[in-house]
Design an enzyme around this catalytic site. Sequence first.
Site: not given
Ligand SMILES: [Mg+2]
Length: 385
Positions: A150, A176, A178, A204, A229, A254, A278, A306
């Site tokens: 991430s 991934k 952000k 995400d 996400e 998520d 998660k 994570g």
């Molecule tokens: Mg997320």
Amino acid sequence: MTTAAAVHTSGSALPVVLEAVELHRVAMPLVRPFETSFGRQTARDVLLVRVLTDAGEGWGECVAMADPFYSSEYVEGCSAVIRDYLAPALLAAQTVRAPDVAGLLDFVVGHRMAKAALETAVLDAQLRAAGVSFGEYFGAVRPEVDCGVSVGIAPSIDALLEEVAGYRDEGYRRIKLKIKPGWDLEPVAAVRTLLGPDALLQVDANTAYTIADIDHLRELDAFGLLLIEQPFVEEDIAAHVRLARAIDTPVCLDESITSVGVAIDAIERDATAIVNIKAGRVGGYLEAIRIHDACLDRDVPVWCGGMLETGLGRAANVALAALPGFTLPGDTSASNRYFADDLTESFVLVDGRLAVPAGPGSGVTVRAELLAEWRSRPTQLITRV
Ligand SMILES: [Mg+2]
């Protein structure tokens, strides 16, 4: 490695008599600041739970962050609710098994991350005593798991590309990014160009958008993403249904997924085509496995999220990610993604994968010298009253 599901093997681990609960706080320096749409972190403030039982010790990591920005839970709040409510209830029960913990703590509303840490510590104690690993108990079907990474919001596109290139060269199997309003199409386009059309890439948003952004988010379809996400606020399943209808990129929830019931509801409403699991967010690994099982039944792929875990939480996540429904690489990155030195044995990426620990319980050991060196608060000892 066994393929039996946890719920079927739970009888193999004997209950333990809980004698005390310890709360440990450490501040772990991050190798680089981690920025999401919620803010920027430079150190990981970690709460660890240690249970002392007649069969030995067990450890659990609480994934709550220092501030209540990602979720309503935060480290100081988790510490207080464990000390004042959760630990006393478990201590009063005396003899406990991990599958009973959620029921014993159900009188407290929410606080799933705090509950998960306690359940994990009890399970760790039971399995260490029984000589069974988390992987065996969970029903792991592979000895190693594919890893993604991430990547936080960077100060510039050039800085982002340099960071992503580094992870690619380390062997991560999926990237991934952000994103947030003002940091989405341009960085995604640049990274797609860098990695080429076949690389696994996803984004995400951590709830940073609103339903007014649907037309804008649709432009992400140009980049061949694995998924987007959690673009909208966690309570708004309906907004995600609308986005899923409007966009070709699969929507993945998520923050919204807090239980197996919510997961099934979101899937049946077509709000989510893929689920990020998660354990901390859903109250523990046993509920995480129930979500995995429900998704597997419905042919919905899952992957393991994570929360900047130390090696302790990472060990359990890697074991979870070895279940059959985890068909996408998780955010189960190597220790050096976040930390110069880990609180347990380091997790090292080999060919883009991490090995599932094989030893009893979590299979890793908390390093006492680092626990002492990084301690940020006095240890709290909770005993039966
Ligand atoms: Mg997320």
